[in-house]
Design a protein around this motif. Structure first.
Motif, PDB file in Angstrom:
ATOM      1  N   ALA A  64       1.283   4.300  -3.114  1.00  0.00           N
ATOM      2  CA  ALA A  64       1.151   5.758  -3.012  1.00  0.00           C
ATOM      3  C   ALA A  64       2.151   6.492  -3.898  1.00  0.00           C
ATOM      4  CB  ALA A  64       1.321   6.195  -1.551  1.00  0.00           C
ATOM      5  N   HIS A 122       0.833  -1.206   0.000  1.00  0.00           N
ATOM      6  CA  HIS A 122       0.000   0.000   0.000  1.00  0.00           C
ATOM      7  C   HIS A 122       0.863   1.249   0.000  1.00  0.00           C
ATOM      8  CE1 HIS A 122      -3.730  -2.203   0.439  1.00  0.00           C
ATOM      9  NE2 HIS A 122      -3.210  -2.898   1.440  1.00  0.00           N
ATOM     10  N   ARG A 165       4.139  12.259   1.398  1.00  0.00           N
ATOM     11  CA  ARG A 165       3.482  11.045   0.902  1.00  0.00           C
ATOM     12  C   ARG A 165       3.574   9.966   1.991  1.00  0.00           C
ATOM     13  NH1 ARG A 165       6.694   9.706  -2.919  1.00  0.00           N
ATOM     14  NH2 ARG A 165       5.868  10.505  -4.891  1.00  0.00           N
ATOM     15  N   VAL A 166       2.545   9.942   2.837  1.00  0.00           N
ATOM     16  CA  VAL A 166       2.607   9.132   4.054  1.00  0.00           C
ATOM     17  C   VAL A 166       1.324   8.342   4.252  1.00  0.00           C
ATOM     18  CG1 VAL A 166       2.838   9.186   6.576  1.00  0.00           C
ATOM     19  CG2 VAL A 166       4.048  10.883   5.178  1.00  0.00           C
ATOM     20  N   VAL A 167       1.484   7.078   4.602  1.00  0.00           N
ATOM     21  CA  VAL A 167       0.371   6.276   5.107  1.00  0.00           C
ATOM     22  C   VAL A 167       0.476   6.276   6.627  1.00  0.00           C
ATOM     23  CG1 VAL A 167      -0.539   3.920   5.300  1.00  0.00           C
ATOM     24  CG2 VAL A 167       0.191   4.820   3.061  1.00  0.00           C
ATOM     25  N   TYR A 168      -0.559   6.833   7.269  1.00  0.00           N
ATOM     26  CA  TYR A 168      -0.471   6.881   8.726  1.00  0.00           C
ATOM     27  C   TYR A 168      -1.256   5.735   9.348  1.00  0.00           C
ATOM     28  CZ  TYR A 168      -5.148   9.058   9.115  1.00  0.00           C
ATOM     29  OH  TYR A 168      -6.485   9.318   9.076  1.00  0.00           O
ATOM     30  N   LEU A 169      -0.881   5.399  10.580  1.00  0.00           N
ATOM     31  CA  LEU A 169      -1.459   4.250  11.266  1.00  0.00           C
ATOM     32  C   LEU A 169      -2.432   4.755  12.326  1.00  0.00           C
ATOM     33  CD1 LEU A 169       1.817   2.127  11.627  1.00  0.00           C
ATOM     34  CD2 LEU A 169       0.298   2.441   9.650  1.00  0.00           C
TER      35      LEU A 169
END
Lengths: 375, 375, 375, 375
Positions: free
Chosen positions: A73, A69, A85-89
């Protein structure tokens, strides 16, 4: 007329509120509401619990399920459009504040070769822990740092900072950690974009490590008045060596094995005012005892594999997995290997808890110090 | 009747004492003496000088002239009889207080294989800088340390300590540094012999370095409330590497080249309350500018050769030579080699000066920052 | 050939130096002298005594014997010529450094109506304790203060200051206290005369007391970064009231009765870096127990009468008498009145001792805590 | 399928997130949700605002409208049943956390003659400000204090405490202030009822004020290692006198008039780790300039009358009225009388903000420093 109850929190314990609703009282409560007021005893037991009960739940995020995932991005958005450009938890109990646990935010940032994000600064304290790829760099107030696997990097409260990957690097992923949610909760969050969008490099590359990253030696005549560490990058290799050396001199902590804190070399304090960080080594087969602490923790497995028991539930982890321990929740760690050591990086809000005189911890007393595990 | 004069310190400057003796005044002065008193103006200009004038003189002690005398002591006295077998260095202006400069004592201690001195403790803070030989060790409050060339070792104020050389070692010589004279001057000196004459080893050998000697990493959960560093040994190799790294990031000090302080890793402060220590690297051909400081300094050349100009006079030094710089005396350093670096170890009383808010320094303004040298 | 002995300090105690002179050793010692060196064991027991032995002796200066001499100075010298018109008190053991005890200087200054001394500043920390007269004032860095009986006034290290008596005042006498001798010993003494000889008044008169002299209240938004107290005058009346209030809540100290320290209200620390001061109240008939401390003390009786036993000898005092207690000497105090309280002002070097981690104290164990008195 | 939008927080500003929803992105976002994750750029502009926007609104609670309700509670509930008989003040924006502003709780407690509440302790720091009645007392860790009008009293974090009114007193009302909401937010709140329900009195009544409440004088030999003030009661009379004295020496603050902080006399710091308090005096007719600060404030008018302009809106107040200023909201104060001074007591979370390095303030630049007032 409403059938609302005001006595839901009653406790039949001397010294606690224990008032049953009567018609007269309910009238009183309604009158108080009109005055922007209320009767303390209707909420006292709720707002003064016997001990903390976190709104967060323990979670593990397995890297092998997240990584694709994150890479997706890369194609979906640019740093220009996304800012970062970050997927945060997001902790299931803390989605409303975008926190991974407590008031701590974490995310996985990805950048490709030649990309640079714009520079900004904010009230939140931030850190990076490098997961994969080559050529990543960060520039903090003009101090450019090159970043490698398992390096720990600060971008403190109020500093201009930006990240990028050099043209000859590879796709890089790292973990971001910030206390954005805490800054919002405290109504203290400011944000600025750098007027030039990007900073110049003002010092020798990696100068902060060369100057401040030497054991028990500080540059004579250099002063430092900021509230964060002048050392901005803590490299993996000397960190791992330090753990091995310390292990030869000490049995370490019954709860955390060989456990060291990253510190501000100027004063021995935490690297930033609100966020601390640690690296711990679990020896082959080590199973620590359980304890609980006031404070929230985000872990990343930096080496090896094993599991942790958090709030009576087992969470398996291996290299690059991320998991969290909420405040005042029992936790213990197990190195799953009989031959290799395992290392856990963590960051936490203990500096804030200590600054406010709120830290405390407790050992799990029963069962030889180990929690019963719920199946 | 005495012809003593009371107006020897007169100065014809507004704001200074300028009273000539008269018969009436001399009578007055004599009457005051009978009362254990005196007239301030007869001594004011003496006790309030315009600036400090040290009672010490700069001196260099060449190791090649001292070494044979030190070795001679091996046969002349035993540690049992001598307490410690040490040749101390006495400043011509400070013989009365057995000081090398100011209130600082230094000496060269020699021990042969298998010898151990008895354990004691005292109010003076002490340090060791290892000059030659193998197998030397020191035990501080049960922490045994093995000592190598150019290692810097603490035996702080109030700690039990003892020195020795292992059976399989060689004759060892090291420099002792203490503030015994300061402790006496301050009427604060206590001394005790260890009840067992020798201490047991209570920890893993070299545990203090393994535990506290890691760059910007401290053992989690370890606390420290003493007024000195928990790190007791600072090894030469990482110290020299630190200087080389720092040199890549900084131009260093115009007065001292690449100059680092040994610090207490727990708080970044000086290693002991009253004595600090530093190591500095002079790059090939480097000639620093002159400055002066409130504080007294004892130097040992740890590597290379060169000279220093102190109070306008040249003092040549090479590896193992010891020299001193008195308080508020101009000094500058020169690396005599065009190809090799030179390193100077020093210890000094700056922590005491800073604790008492007395430190100040001044750059030499004229002549491009260099003193004229008297021939 | 000299018959000088090198073994005068021998002690036949394990762990102490115990080397007898031999011809061979004496040759060795002579050779070392030629090298500006010596054998530690010839002086070790001398420079490392078992405990401090002060060079000062206890003394009392009775005001009724000094006062006439002080007033005589009014006619003998002018402030212009003398700088300051002061009779200083010289300890018989410390005449060489013009100290009253240890490294502390004290003197009695006298000024007549309309006189003003020139302004200066110095490394020594200074204080005043007002003894008699009206109209005295001091100006510290532009803060003018009016001074009354038993007021305690600071003129800290590095501040411009000057004293005077207003035209409508009377002859004033006060006690000066300074650490000039310590500054000289530490080779840290600087002195400057104010370029204009006198300062302008830059603030409301007595502003420091109005701003900083309020119990547990500090001016919001005022910062202070100096190493001394922003409160420069401690008035007698609230001080005496504080002692009376404290006496109602506490039994005080067994050694010093109702004993309070003058502090820096900004941080609770001592008023200056090197000198502290206290006021103590002895209740009617109170006889304190004996103890000894590392540190030197100068006392002035501010109220009442009594005596102190110092080093086993009795010293009687009444209002305005001054006496000293040397370092590590037993002392106890007695209020001679059965009906009135007695107050002792004192200043001392404990802030320096504590800053250098040297303070310690010991209670007199025998005889119910009281020294046998030598007759 | 949901029509939820993910791009609601877009900003078209370089360096900010500006990504429009696409079908592909929305798919991505849904996939992330399944992983307990999200895309930072969908929330970045929300969680990183340009500056703080408080969830609290300014409110004034007029005492003449609250008092009857408070007295009504006397008959409605007993301290035994209610725990504490308190009407708390709830900010319309913070009802969910029972806060008056930010994370601060306040309430009005009422007790009749002879009543005593049970003793307890908690993680929250607490204070009292006495409004009316005679005979009130508080016991903190055995230190009993008698309380009068406008006295400010601490019951710090972790101390056992209980309140009551003596048999010969009258009905008493005081304001409670606590940071209960902050303790809950930080998941650090512990609560205990005293095992005996009530404490014994262990010291002379009002001993803390007698011992620690003296201007710039501290009891010699008393040490203090707690993180809160040993002075527990700050009386009104010396506080008001201090303001009058300070007003004679200073113009005070342009934003707050004659403004003093209650401090810990042991170290000059705030009285408790998380809550500070101040008293300010507005001179007759004074209209201060507007500024804003990071931090939340609860005010009570202790004397006089006037109004404050908060966030551009006018709030009138007179003695005993309570009002709040949310974080980073402009505010200025006006004394409505041309002849009498007005005093505002306040408590706030600035110690927490400063401990976490988050405090900042800004002056209102336009319009001569005054906000335009919305009508």
């Amino acid at each position: 007329m409403s059938t609302e109850s005001f006595d839901a929190y009653r406790e039949d314990v001397a010294g606690r509120a224990n008032v049953s609703d009567t018609a007269e009282l309910v009238d009183f409560y309604r009158d108080l509401e009109d005055q922007h007021a209320g009767a303390l005893w209707t909420v006292a037991n709720k707002i003064e619990p016997w001990e903390p009960k976190s709104q967060s739940v323990p979670v593990v995020w397995h890297y092998d399920r997240l990584r694709d995932h994150v890479l997706r991005a890369l194609d979906l958005v640019s740093p220009e459009k996304a800012g970062r450009r970050v997927v945060y938890l997001a902790n299931p109990g803390r989605r409303d504040v975008s926190a991974a646990v407590g008031w701590l935010y974490t995310g996985l940032q990805v950048m490709g070769p030649g990309e640079v994000a714009s520079a900004h600064r904010h009230s939140a304290s931030a850190l990076r822990f490098i997961m994969e790829g080559s050529g990543a760099f960060t520039n903090v107030d003009g101090h450019k740092m090159t970043l490698g696997r398992n390096d720990f990097v600060l971008t403190p409260n109020g500093t201009w900072h930006e990240h990028g990957v050099s043209e000859d690097g590879s796709v890089c992923i790292w973990q971001d950690g910030l206390d954005i949610p805490l800054m919002n909760a405290l109504e203290a969050n400011f944000y600025e974009v750098h007027p030039d969008l990007n900073q110049a490099v003002g010092y020798a590359v990696d100068d902060s490590t060369a100057t401040w990253g030497n054991a028990a030696l500080l540059p004579a005549g250099e002063s430092w008045s900021k509230r964060y560490s002048p050392l901005l990058k803590y490299e993996w290799e000397p960190t791992y060596e330090a753990l091995l050396r310390y292990a030869r001199a000490s049995d370490g902590s019954p709860f955390d094995g060989i456990h060291m804190n990253y510190v501000n070399p100027f004063n021995g304090g935490p690297p930033m005012s609100t966020i601390g960080a640690s690296m711990q080594l679990l020896r082959p087969g080590e199973h620590t005892k359980a304890h609980r602490e006031v404070g929230s923790f985000v872990y990343q497995c930096a080496k090896g594999s094993g599991h942790s028991i958090i709030g009576g539930k087992r969470f398996d982890w291996k290299e690059r997995d991320i998991f969290v321990v909420p405040s005042w929740m029992w936790h213990e760690h197990v190195n799953g290997s009989a031959s290799d050591d395992a290392c856990l990086f963590s960051f936490h809000d203990l500096p804030a808890m200590r600054a406010l005189n709120l830290y405390r911890s407790e050992a799990f007393a029963d069962n030889g110090g180990h929690q019963p595990v719920l199946s």
